[in-house]
Structure formats: structure tokens, C-alpha cells
Design a protein around this motif. Structure first.
Motif, PDB file in Angstrom:
ATOM      1  N   SER A  53      -8.215   8.128  -1.112  1.00 20.29           N
ATOM      2  CA  SER A  53      -8.476   8.103   0.326  1.00 20.29           C
ATOM      3  C   SER A  53      -9.221   9.345   0.797  1.00 20.29           C
ATOM      4  O   SER A  53      -9.379  10.327   0.059  1.00 20.29           O
ATOM      5  N   GLN A 112      -7.480   6.419   5.055  1.00 24.27           N
ATOM      6  CA  GLN A 112      -6.245   7.110   5.444  1.00 24.27           C
ATOM      7  C   GLN A 112      -6.288   8.588   5.058  1.00 24.27           C
ATOM      8  O   GLN A 112      -6.966   8.974   4.128  1.00 24.27           O
ATOM      9  N   TRP A 155      -9.421  -0.012   4.608  1.00 26.57           N
ATOM     10  CA  TRP A 155      -8.404   0.611   5.470  1.00 26.57           C
ATOM     11  C   TRP A 155      -7.648   1.692   4.710  1.00 26.57           C
ATOM     12  O   TRP A 155      -7.379   2.776   5.240  1.00 26.57           O
ATOM     13  N   THR A 156      -7.321   1.430   3.463  1.00 27.11           N
ATOM     14  CA  THR A 156      -6.578   2.411   2.663  1.00 27.11           C
ATOM     15  C   THR A 156      -7.437   3.636   2.385  1.00 27.11           C
ATOM     16  O   THR A 156      -6.949   4.777   2.455  1.00 27.11           O
ATOM     17  N   LEU A 206       2.428   7.110   4.456  1.00 21.80           N
ATOM     18  CA  LEU A 206       2.050   5.728   4.745  1.00 21.80           C
ATOM     19  C   LEU A 206       2.638   4.769   3.716  1.00 21.80           C
ATOM     20  O   LEU A 206       2.587   5.016   2.523  1.00 21.80           O
ATOM     21  N   TYR A 258      -3.652   6.165  -3.677  1.00 20.09           N
ATOM     22  CA  TYR A 258      -2.792   5.058  -3.259  1.00 20.09           C
ATOM     23  C   TYR A 258      -2.820   3.941  -4.295  1.00 20.09           C
ATOM     24  O   TYR A 258      -3.836   3.718  -4.950  1.00 20.09           O
ATOM     25  N   VAL A 279      -6.713   3.448  -5.012  1.00 22.94           N
ATOM     26  CA  VAL A 279      -7.688   3.873  -4.010  1.00 22.94           C
ATOM     27  C   VAL A 279      -7.513   5.362  -3.768  1.00 22.94           C
ATOM     28  O   VAL A 279      -6.388   5.847  -3.597  1.00 22.94           O
ATOM     29  N   VAL A 303      -2.601  -0.093  -4.387  1.00 19.28           N
ATOM     30  CA  VAL A 303      -2.741  -1.235  -3.485  1.00 19.28           C
ATOM     31  C   VAL A 303      -2.540  -2.520  -4.282  1.00 19.28           C
ATOM     32  O   VAL A 303      -3.024  -2.660  -5.397  1.00 19.28           O
ATOM     33  N   ARG A 356      -5.725   9.173  11.141  1.00 17.53           N
ATOM     34  CA  ARG A 356      -4.938   8.489  10.131  1.00 17.53           C
ATOM     35  C   ARG A 356      -3.485   8.913  10.232  1.00 17.53           C
ATOM     36  O   ARG A 356      -3.178  10.016  10.675  1.00 17.53           O
ATOM     37  N   MET A 376      -8.390  -4.471   3.211  1.00 15.06           N
ATOM     38  CA  MET A 376      -7.261  -3.692   2.693  1.00 15.06           C
ATOM     39  C   MET A 376      -7.762  -2.447   1.962  1.00 15.06           C
ATOM     40  O   MET A 376      -7.229  -1.340   2.159  1.00 15.06           O
ATOM     41  N   PRO A 429       1.517   5.471  -1.390  1.00 17.16           N
ATOM     42  CA  PRO A 429       0.998   6.675  -2.050  1.00 17.16           C
ATOM     43  C   PRO A 429       1.706   6.888  -3.372  1.00 17.16           C
ATOM     44  O   PRO A 429       2.850   6.476  -3.558  1.00 17.16           O
ATOM     45  N   ILE A 488       0.881  -1.168   0.000  1.00 23.04           N
ATOM     46  CA  ILE A 488       0.000   0.000   0.000  1.00 23.04           C
ATOM     47  C   ILE A 488       0.909   1.206   0.000  1.00 23.04           C
ATOM     48  O   ILE A 488       1.629   1.440   0.966  1.00 23.04           O
TER      49      ILE A 488
END
Length: 668
Positions: free
Chosen positions: A631, A668, A664-665, A171, A637, A629, A639, A166, A661, A109, A107
Motif C-alpha cells: 500500500s 491505504q 482500494w487496498t 485496517l 496486505y 498488496v 487480500v 486512509r 478491492m 495487514p 483484507i
């Protein structure tokens, strides 16, 4: 440290690692000695040659050699060396009884870019950290529901979410990033993007029709030649258009043969039962130079009220082949129709060994025909006859059509003893250089949507092979056959690959260095080794990670492998590509469309609904998701989650962990 190393060196092969050994390996990983995630011989030799503390390092070398011989021990070492997974994901894995060592996950950025001018422009610049992300342009509007008529892609209402605590935008989760895993259909991300980069979003497959001989009074005294182009989506509807144009051209009767030229692809036919002994499943269809309707029958079953039998309707219809028009009913639920009917293909007939479930009032299902070339012959003949046209000869399929020295078609006809024309020699005239009918497919951009959104295996195979057919090197010195061997080596290191004298990256990056052509006379014949070689070459030219190991392009293979790091690098490269929007649009949207549509049912309150563009993959030993993703913080992001089990994977549990997953991403 030396005591720990000596203890490791004395342990028998296969014995569990001691705690001090695990601490030692973890320390080495922290110092960057194992940044690639592998204990390999070059690494061990490098450690053994260190000038400082020779006794300690010699013992370490021996210890690591022993460790490398034990796969279980090596796995434990690596698990300690990796970053810890986020707690929600770990908990989901524990609940599914999936060891963390069976999971690779990244995961990360991505640097946000802005495009100057049109979205398809190649003018790109890096933006500031506060710039609007690229993915935000694709988010569905609040409370909006729209429908794309061509793709039937709904944009659903996205629930408002509460912001959560977050970590910073730096991350990064890297868990077993360089362990080779089976990616299942996530592998489709590879050929689809390479095709987009190499062929371009507007590329089209062109099916040409020629004829030999001569046309007199709407009668062709010669052969009709249908030249396959590898079109991934030449359905029965498109076939009807092609043949109708032949009739519009003035040919109503053919006193000769219809010849199907499939030479664009060579020796690519496979046994559809090889993968899982389910030869009638459409996902097992073999590619072909002239693939008709995915080599599959669409069967529509209708059960009228108070009827004792279900009526069956087929598309396309098959010439000289018996298809049952109705089936008696039985008391049963409407589940897995194709399998529950126990279909059996005979030489000239389809047989169902079970009755039709009465719970299915109106149902559509699909069956793959066992032989793609025979299917094309029967479908084309029936389509021609349905146009009130006639054929005195046969339908012939060949990968080696007869050509003269000018590459013009010669008559293939051997079925007519007496030429039905007063000028017999005219029937043997070669075809003209120009086709009489030309049919162009939908553009590549639309084909990518079908491939990734619905995970169509045979379309992916057609696309992969088309790379080798429609792109060829110009003055690069590339030996494709040589690189075909390199592309199929799962453990070939970069130095070995570079020994093949690859051309400089600039020679592959733009279309002015590769010649894009359409039609058999310009395209070259393709096969799997050539296609794998081109993928391998493209990868080495544009990326730095290890190329995937392919045995096909769709991921329908248990011996295919790729690392999470490789997929992540590909996705990052795609994110910065001028045609990124086309690639992104081909992916399913979490909770909304594609193969990840059920994400909302599995995780109703997921923050990723409408904010994740994902390709999924599932086999009995693998589950995977990869994509992008957007966020809550506005950060985009990448993933990648690959979960494997050498025996049998709890796929529902693994899919739930991958859903976590995404959620959660997105938070953030």
C-alpha cells in the motif's frame, strides 16, 4: 430478547426473518457466539445448555434450528453478522447486480518480517512497525522497463500516485470469511505453496531411459524404456534433447519396442469433456506419468499475401497421423480460432470443418489431443524417426511395466517373432540398475512461475500428484489411505480429522523427517486420494483453518471449495516462509504480467498497478483474486476475494469489483 426469540420459533420454515430476529442474531455475533460464521448443530446445542434463563435459551435453540433449515434465512443472518464492505467495493457489486451475500472477502495487514542474511535463509525476525516491508523489495523502479528473457516478464513504468486519507494500519475487512466458496484457479495457491515447502525450490523431475537386451553395431536388440517422472513441462523441445542423447549413446536402430513407463501416476486419467464438454481445450488436459507437450498440438497458421489458403504447421508432429497442411479461407474476424474452425479428432486424422478466417495473417493456437497416452506414443515415435533412427517394433505405454525381483526392467517386446540377433537369449537380458540417459527438468521454482503466472491447469495436476510420489512419511504412523477419505470430506471438522492419529507437526516441517527421492525405484506411485491426503495432512500440521475440499488441484471444478479465511491464513504463512520470494515471484503482477495483466486496462488509474501480486480465478459461476498488496503507507496486505453465484455469475462485473478491492487496498 425473549419475545424476539419466541417470535422466531413460531415462524414457518423458509419464511423471511423478522427484523427483531436479525437484530438478535447480530447481537449474538457481536458477542462472539457466531465468530466462525456458521449456525451449526454443536453451536445450537451449546446455546441450549446454558444455565441462565433456560426458557429463553430453549426458545433460542428452537429458533436457530428453524433458521438453520432455511438457507436463505441463514444467509441473511450471516450478512448482518459480517463487517461492512468498503463503499467503493459495495458500489461496484451493486452496479454488477451481485448481492453482498455472494461475496467472501478478507483484507488484512501482515506482520512485517526481516530476513537476516540471504533471502533463502531460514533466519527470520519480527521487525518494528516502521521497518521496510518485504514486498517493497519487489516494486518496479520508476520509469524502468526491463525484460526477463526466460519468462518475458516486463516491469512497466508505475505512475506516481497522490496520497489519500486512509484509516490506521489496523485496517481489517472480514466479510463472510468462513463461508465455503468455489475459488476457481485461486485454488492453485494451495498445491504450489505446499510443493514449495515440501519439495523445495530446487526440486527437479528426472526422466530416465533404460534398455533391455544388448547393443551391437549401434543396434539395440531389446526394448528402449522411457521412465516417466511426472515432469509437468516435458515439451517437444525437451523430448528432442532426451532422444538425441539416446542416439549419442550409440543407439541408432531399435529391434524391439519403445516402452513408456507411466507408473509413477496410477489411474489419474480423466475424460477431458467432463468439465464443460470442450475436450479439445488445453485447459481440460488430463495428467499423466509421462506427459508430453501438455498433450496438446501447437498449430501455427500463416496466410501468404494474395493466397487462397492458410498454411498450417504443427509441433510436435505425430507419427501415423494425418494433419491437414492447409485450409481454404473465409471472410471472418480472427476470434476464437480453435473453436471457430470446428476441429474433430478421428482415429488417425485431424479434421477442420470450417475454413480459416482471412483476417488472421499469422496466428498460433492450441488443440488438446483426446488421449494423452496415445499422443505420447505418436509424438515420441515421430521424434525418434526424425533423428534418422529406426524402430522395428511399436511404442507401448504402460502403468505396469515388467520388472524382475531387483526392480530391473524386463523386455516388454512381443512384436518381433524372430529375434534378429545370433544370440537370441541376449535380447531378454534385463536392464541394468543405472539408466543410460538421465534428463532433469527445470527446477520447481521455474515451474511454479509457469503454473501461477499463466494458470496452467495440467501442470498443477502434475505438481499435486508429485507431492504424493516424491514425499513419503518416515516413522510417522501415517495411514495415507485412511486420510484420503478425511481429505475428501467437505464438512469434516477438526476433531474428526485429529482422530486419525496425525504425527506431530515437527515430523512434517523439515526434510529430515520426510525422505525426498528421485526416480521410480525410490519414489512411490501416486494417485489423487494419496495427494489429497497429503495436502490435508500438511494443512492440519501447519495451519489452524479448515482445509480446502479438493477434487483436483487446479481449481477447474465446481465442487471444490475453500474459505477466504483458509486462503488468507495460507498466504500469511507463506509470507513468513524462507522461500517466500519464490512464491511471490510466481504470481501475476497487477497491470504488468500474468493473468492480472489486464488490470491496468480495466482500471487505468489503479493504485495497485505494479504493487499487487495476485492469483486470479474465473469460472462461469465464480470469480476470485487472492494475493498480496503493497500500500501507499508502506504496509503489506493480504487480500482474498471470492465471488460465487449458484446460477450464472456476471464475471466481468465481479472482476471489476475485485479490481476495486486491489485499488482500494493499495491506497491505504
Amino acid at each position: 430478547m425473549r419475545l424476539s426469540v419466541l417470535n422466531v420459533a413460531k415462524r414457518p420454515i423458509g419464511a423471511p426473518l423478522r427484523q427483531d430476529t436479525m437484530r438478535l442474531v447480530s447481537a449474538l455475533a457481536a458477542k462472539g457466539f457466531m465468530d466462525k460464521g456458521f449456525i451449526n448443530k454443536p453451536f445450537i446445542n451449546k446455546i441450549g445448555r446454558q444455565p441462565n434463563k433456560p426458557n429463553t435459551f430453549r426458545a433460542l435453540k428452537k429458533a436457530l434450528l428453524v433458521t438453520a433449515r432455511s438457507m436463505a434465512a441463514c444467509t441473511v443472518c450471516l450478512s448482518i453478522a459480517q463487517a461492512k464492505l468498503p463503499a467503493p467495493i459495495e458500489n461496484a457489486l451493486v452496479q454488477a447486480h451481485i448481492p453482498a451475500t455472494n461475496v467472501s472477502m478478507i483484507i488484512m495487514p501482515v506482520k512485517q518480517l526481516t530476513y537476516t542474511g540471504n533471502q533463502s535463509s531460514s533466519s527470520i525476525s519480527y521487525s518494528s512497525p516502521d521497518a521496510v516491508s518485504i514486498l517493497s523489495n519487489f516494486l518496479p523502479e520508476e520509469d524502468a522497463v526491463t525484460t526477463d528473457a526466460d519468462h518475458q516478464q516486463p516491469l512497466m513504468h508505475t505512475p506516481k500516485r497522490q496520497s489519500t486519507d486512509r484509516p490506521s494500519s489496523g485496517l481489517l475487512v472480514r466479510h463472510f470469511p468462513n463461508v465455503l466458496r468455489t475459488p476457481a484457479s485461486v485454488m492453485k495457491l494451495v498445491p504450489t505453496f505446499i510443493a514449495l515447502d515440501v519439495l523445495g525450490p530446487e526440486f527437479r523431475w528426472v526422466t530416465n531411459i533404460y534398455h533391455t537386451g544388448i547393443v551391437i553395431n549401434h543396434t539395440l536388440y531389446g526394448d528402449l524404456i522411457i521412465q516417466g517422472s511426472g515432469d509437468p513441462k516435458l515439451t517437444h523441445k525437451h523430448l528432442a534433447i532426451v532422444l538425441a542423447r539416446v542416439k549419442q549413446h550409440g543407439i541408432y536402430r531399435i529391434h524391439g519396442d519403445i516402452v513408456l513407463d507411466t507408473s509413477i501416476f496410477q489411474d489419474v486419467t480423466k475424460d477431458p469433456a467432463d468439465f464443460d464438454d470442450q475436450a479439445s481445450r488445453p485447459y481440460n488436459v488430463s495428467p499423466d506419468g509421462l506427459l508430453i507437450n501438455f498433450n496438446s498440438l501447437e498449430i501455427n497458421a500463416v496466410v501468404p499475401s494474395n493466397a487462397s489458403a492458410a498454411k498450417l504447421f504443427y509441433r510436435p508432429k505425430l507419427a501415423d497421423f494425418s494433419l491437414p497442411k492447409q485450409l481454404p479461407l473465409r471472410q471472418a474476424n480472427c476470434d476464437s480460432i480453435a473453436a471457430s474452425l470446428a476441429p474433430s479428432w478421428q482415429q488417425t486424422a485431424l479434421t477442420f470443418h470450417n475454413k480459416f478466417p482471412n483476417a488472421c495473417n499469422l496466428h498460433t493456437f492450441y488443440l488438446a489431443y483426446p488421449n494423452g497416452k496415445d499422443f505420447a506414443k505418436r509424438a515420441i515415435k515421430q521424434q525418434w524417426l526424425d533423428l534418422d533412427a529406426t524402430l522395428s517394433g511399436h511404442v507401448v505405454s504402460t502403468e505396469h511395466p515388467r520388472l524382475n525381483r531387483f526392480d530391473n526392467y524386463l523386455t516388454q517386446n512381443t512384436s518381433i517373432d524372430t529375434p534378429p540377433t545370433p544370440w537370441p537369449m541376449l535380447q531378454t537380458l534385463a536392464a541394468s540398475p543405472l539408466p543410460m540417459v538421465t534428463y532433469a527438468s527445470a527446477p520447481l521454482s521455474q515451474q511454479l512461475y509457469d503454473i501461477n503466472h499463466y494458470s496452467n491447469n495440467v501442470m498443477t495436476e502434475q505438481l499435486l500428484l508429485s507431492l504424493a510420489a516424491y514425499k513419503k512419511p518416515v516413522n510417522t504412523g501415517l495411514d495415507v489411505e485412511h486420510h484420503a477419505n478425511l481429505a475428501n470430506k467437505p464438512d469434516t471438522d477438526k476433531a474428526a480429522n485429529q482422530s486419525g492419529k496425525l504425527p506431530p507437526s515437527s515430523s512434517l516441517a523439515h526434510t529430515d523427517a520426510w525422505q525426498l527421492t528421485e526416480g521410480r525405484r525410490q519414489a512411490q506411485t501416486a494417485n489423487y486420494p494419496k495427494a489429497f491426503a497429503l495436502v490435508n495432512q500438511w494443512w492440519q500440521t501447519h495451519l489452524t483453518s479448515k482445509p480446502p475440499y479438493l477434487t483436483n488441484g487446479s481449481g477447474l471444478c465446481r465442487d471444490c471449495s475453500v474459505t477466504a479465511d483458509s486462503i488468507a491464513e495460507l498466504l500469511e504463512h507463506a509470507y513468513h516462509h524462507p522461500d517466500f520470494y519464490t512464491y511471490l515471484n510466481s504470481l501475476g503482477v497487477a497491470g504488468i504480467s500474468g493473468t492480472v495483466q489486464n488490470h491496468a486496462q480495466r482500471l487505468p488509474h489503479s493504485a495497485a498497478i505494479g504493487h499487487a501480486w495476485i492469483k486470479t480465478g474465473t469460472l462461469d459461476n465464480a470469480a476470485a483474486m487472492a494475493g498480496y498488496v503493497h500500500s501507499d503507507s508502506g504496509q503489506d496486505y493480504i487480500v482474498v476475494g471470492l465471488i460465487n453465484d449458484p446460477n450464472h455469475l456476471n464475471t466481468s462485473g465481479a472482476r471489476h469489483a475485485l479490481d476495486i478491492m486491489l485499488d482500494w487496498t493499495a491506497r491505504q
